[in-house]
Design a protein around this motif. Structure first.
Motif, PDB file in Angstrom:
ATOM      1  N   LEU A 196      -4.846   7.068  -8.124  1.00  0.00           N
ATOM      2  CA  LEU A 196      -3.992   6.995  -6.940  1.00  0.00           C
ATOM      3  C   LEU A 196      -4.733   7.589  -5.745  1.00  0.00           C
ATOM      4  O   LEU A 196      -5.046   8.778  -5.715  1.00  0.00           O
ATOM      5  N   LEU A 197      -4.993   6.743  -4.760  1.00  0.00           N
ATOM      6  CA  LEU A 197      -5.852   7.145  -3.637  1.00  0.00           C
ATOM      7  C   LEU A 197      -5.153   6.962  -2.293  1.00  0.00           C
ATOM      8  O   LEU A 197      -4.412   6.004  -2.093  1.00  0.00           O
ATOM      9  N   PHE A 198      -5.432   7.877  -1.385  1.00  0.00           N
ATOM     10  CA  PHE A 198      -5.013   7.684   0.000  1.00  0.00           C
ATOM     11  C   PHE A 198      -5.834   6.547   0.614  1.00  0.00           C
ATOM     12  O   PHE A 198      -6.836   6.095   0.049  1.00  0.00           O
ATOM     13  N   SER A 199      -5.446   6.155   1.810  1.00  0.00           N
ATOM     14  CA  SER A 199      -6.121   5.035   2.459  1.00  0.00           C
ATOM     15  C   SER A 199      -7.605   5.308   2.691  1.00  0.00           C
ATOM     16  O   SER A 199      -8.406   4.385   2.773  1.00  0.00           O
ATOM     17  N   GLY A 207       0.817  -1.217   0.000  1.00  0.00           N
ATOM     18  CA  GLY A 207       0.000   0.000   0.000  1.00  0.00           C
ATOM     19  C   GLY A 207       0.846   1.261   0.000  1.00  0.00           C
ATOM     20  O   GLY A 207       0.456   2.294   0.559  1.00  0.00           O
ATOM     21  N   SER A 208       2.016   1.199  -0.619  1.00  0.00           N
ATOM     22  CA  SER A 208       2.923   2.350  -0.662  1.00  0.00           C
ATOM     23  C   SER A 208       2.695   3.193  -1.914  1.00  0.00           C
ATOM     24  O   SER A 208       2.053   2.748  -2.864  1.00  0.00           O
ATOM     25  N   ILE A 209       3.227   4.388  -1.912  1.00  0.00           N
ATOM     26  CA  ILE A 209       3.194   5.252  -3.092  1.00  0.00           C
ATOM     27  C   ILE A 209       4.622   5.449  -3.601  1.00  0.00           C
ATOM     28  O   ILE A 209       5.508   5.837  -2.829  1.00  0.00           O
ATOM     29  N   GLY A 233      -9.452   6.802   0.567  1.00  0.00           N
ATOM     30  CA  GLY A 233     -10.099   6.903  -0.734  1.00  0.00           C
ATOM     31  C   GLY A 233      -9.991   8.277  -1.378  1.00  0.00           C
ATOM     32  O   GLY A 233     -10.444   8.486  -2.502  1.00  0.00           O
ATOM     33  N   PHE A 234      -9.363   9.238  -0.691  1.00  0.00           N
ATOM     34  CA  PHE A 234      -9.253  10.586  -1.249  1.00  0.00           C
ATOM     35  C   PHE A 234      -8.156  10.591  -2.317  1.00  0.00           C
ATOM     36  O   PHE A 234      -7.068  10.067  -2.104  1.00  0.00           O
ATOM     37  N   VAL A 244      -0.511   3.193  -7.754  1.00  0.00           N
ATOM     38  CA  VAL A 244       0.510   3.302  -6.698  1.00  0.00           C
ATOM     39  C   VAL A 244       1.626   4.291  -7.018  1.00  0.00           C
ATOM     40  O   VAL A 244       2.570   4.406  -6.225  1.00  0.00           O
TER      41      VAL A 244
END
Lengths: 471, 471
Positions: free
Chosen positions: B333-336, B276-278, B338-339, B306
């Protein structure tokens, strides 16, 4: 049809593993999408590409993958959009509804008059030289070209003991404000004129210096809002202001158009000195001043020990698109441990910036030649005539009008009314874009900022329409 | 004469209040200045304007006023100067000692060849147009001009489903890296190739994402250093890498010159997905690639969920001084929570940036015309020839040489030696500026980066001198 509190689907993901997904109600644009059972088929709410819809069996690629990276909670504190993009959004929505409207923008404060030829030709020359072996240059100094730093120091700070190497050339004051916020970090507290240019507050929120937005008072926690009203001549009552580490101060002010006097700035410097605070002084409109009020905070004795000044060619030479500004940080400005602030800013500039465009720097250097200065003053004079026309218009309509004399902004009072309502009314009925005062902070509520940046015809036409609306 | 541990003076300050000041020993440039008693007179150490000296009765204005603002502790964590200014400092010191030395810089990676005329003339044209009513433009979109965003999307991401509005035009990748750090904030953890371009680590330190610098291992706490060595083909062993929120990955790599293969990047994307990394993928040298390795991370399936990609015209078109780059952030590409990450970046760009210079944007658009692309490829081809000359030189001298094929950097191994020592030896004996590998992280120790950016004559002359030194 029945609304469900959740629904479960089993299907294969990209890597062919079988996974089970539970769909719960989704809130989107204020509307809650529930899983729905209809004729025995369950529809699941799915967000995809920014649209929310209900689908029966969502294909694997429609399931949003989420990273495990948490959103920066400071970003989440920010209210709606940044003011000016929001104004632009409403303008565009209006245009969509009224495709034939002759919209006039006296809104975001964007310059409209051509850049004097003596300046553009210097930029074109520099651009052309970049295709020659002798004229090519790559990375410049992150702090700006020596000649330009020297010209800024001698033009704007002559006899003020600000030296060439105190000047950091940048791509604009707004960008420098954010770099200054990064420099100071999340641990400082800040004060701001209310109303004020929203980049100060928003960049502070982003850096984590503030608390949450408090809906009831329209303020962020931990920011000291220094109220500037007609009653106090738009200069805050400093005896009512709590100590903060940083004090943002813009004079001539955007949006109120007021400039602080020498006496007021002396009070401000003494206030900072008593509190050990640092003033970030935004003087981006200094050349618009009509009398001999200080054009730089460094005209005030002792200011070099407590102040940073940031400024820009944007409103002097029409450089809003060319991008060039500067920040002056005296060597005498020290953190509590004695470390020079300029040294840390230098490190920020070297790490996070690579200097302003060399072509823009050539333009700025031309601005500071005798011909360039003359040409800049002519452009400024033109906008000041616009300001007078706008002020006279609102005065003649019986409004209380502020600003205008020392800045290209007219600050019109609509007592008791919501400024977004007035903004909407003016846009709706005259097709003129202004800026709602409350966008600059709660102290701007009830005011409208009218910018003097516009072609003369447009300013005259806008004023005709204002007269029609408010006669 | 006797050294005192402290001395006290009573005198009046600016506001005529009588105050007592205690002078203690002051450490300055490694030297301790004690109060000194000599012939009955006490001399006090005083720092003023960056100089430390001892004075008998310091006048009030010589006492440094300090604000009460604490220095940002993250800034204090940074080691010495940013690498490249430090290299420049040593180069200048060498020149001072050897004023007649014919210094050749293959150091900071600064482009040297003129910008193709098709590109500079477009910039000159835009500059000239800014002095006309029809051609003038003020503030552009903070995200960049539509035409340019579209041209970047279609040139670099054709068929990769990256859309115009996924592209954010900027004043350079280095600046965008810092804006991305501000976006993610202080709460994230990060991984970085070791060695790597120092802006990743330094900007992370400034944002407060890291612990202190640990002298013994030459690493900052809380950063995951992914070792890239000849043994692992300069691609990290991901099974040994701990999960972090952010993974900086530069390919072709600066400084090692190595580019990751499709298989390796697929592993990297899977690694990010599993964790779950970017990934922040820096592709600023992609056009230097010699074969069909991926030029964009988005060529890897699933990468859009990602990864962020940042790039620049600096090394393609000699825009190191013109300043233009871009960052691509897919909507997927979403934050945890969902944003969308792009939405927050848009807010950062609108608040902290005002768009790249319109003249530079006109230049970038010309770069992407058929003639511009052809011209850029010629410049890149020229630098690649330089790279070959440098590689052959070091190969012929028996060194192990890496990189070079896919990037304008040659990574030369000096096993067992300190790279600052080798840097010094080369500078001292050949007057050629290189970059010490350890400046890019502890994994760079024992290596020297030789940049291929230089006029042909200089590159040939530098190679002649290398051959003399290491024959």
């Amino acid at each position: 049809m029945s609304l469900l509190s959740s629904s479960t689907v089993l299907f294969q993901n990209n890597t062919n593993k079988s996974i089970q997904i539970v769909f719960k109600p989704v809130k989107y644009n204020g509307v809650v999408f529930h899983p729905v059972k209809h004729n025995g088929i369950v529809f699941h709410p799915v967000k995809h590409n920014g649209i929310c819809r209900c689908v029966s069996t969502p294909p694997a690629e429609m399931i949003d993958y989420k990273t495990k990276v948490s959103r920066n909670s400071n970003m989440a504190k920010l209210q709606a959009g940044y003011l000016f993009p929001e104004v632009a959004r409403r303008r565009n929505a209006h245009l969509l509804k009224n495709p034939d409207a002759q919209i006039i923008s006296l809104g975001i404060g964007d310059t409209t008059e051509p850049i004097p030829e003596v300046i553009t030709s210097a930029m074109a020359k520099r651009a052309n030289e970049l295709s020659t072996i002798e004229g090519y240059s790559g990375y410049g100094a992150e702090q700006g070209e020596k000649l330009l730093r020297a010209a800024i120091a001698s033009t704007f700070y002559s006899n003020l003991d600000i030296e060439d190497d105190d000047i950091f050339v940048s791509d604009g004051a707004k960008c420098d404000i954010s770099r200054l916020q990064v420099l100071f970090g999340s641990g400082v507290t800040m004060a701001v004129q209310d109303p004020s240019y929203p980049a100060y507050v928003d960049s502070s929120v982003i850096m984590g210096q503030t608390g949450l937005f408090q809906k009831d008072v329209e303020k962020y926690g931990k920011i000291e809002y220094m109220k500037c009203t007609p009653e106090n001549g738009f200069f805050p009552d400093l005896s009512a202001v709590s100590r903060t580490d940083i004090i943002f101060f813009c004079s001539p002010n955007n949006p109120t158009g007021s400039a602080a006097s020498r006496k007021q700035l002396t009070q401000l410097v003494q206030f900072a000195k008593d509190n050990g605070s640092i003033i970030i002084y935004d003087s981006a409109y200094a050349m618009y001043m009509s009398d001999d009020k200080p054009q730089s905070i460094f005209e005030i004795p002792g200011a070099k020990e407590v102040a940073i000044e940031t400024s820009s060619f944007s409103k002097y030479a029409g450089f809003t698109g060319v991008r060039l500004g500067w920040t002056a940080i005296p060597k005498q400005l020290l953190f509590s441990d004695g470390f020079p602030v300029a040294k840390d800013f230098n490190r920020i500039v070297c790490t996070s910036f690579n200097g302003a465009s060399n072509i823009a720097q050539a333009g700025a250097l031309a601005c500071l030649s005798p011909e360039g200065l003359k040409a800049m003053n002519e452009v400024i004079g033109f906008y000041k005539e616009n300001t007078n026309i706008i002020m006279e218009t609102f005065n003649s309509l019986g409004f209380n009008v502020y600003g205008g004399r020392d800045a290209p902004y007219v600050w019109v009072h609509f007592p008791g009314r919501s400024s977004w309502d007035v903004f909407g009314e003016i846009l709706e009925k005259t097709h003129v874009v202004t800026t709602p005062g409350s966008g600059f902070g709660p102290g701007g509520e009830g005011f409208i900022r009218v910018s003097a940046f516009g072609h003369r015809d447009n300013v005259l036409e806008a004023c005709r329409r204002f007269k029609q609306l408010y006669k």
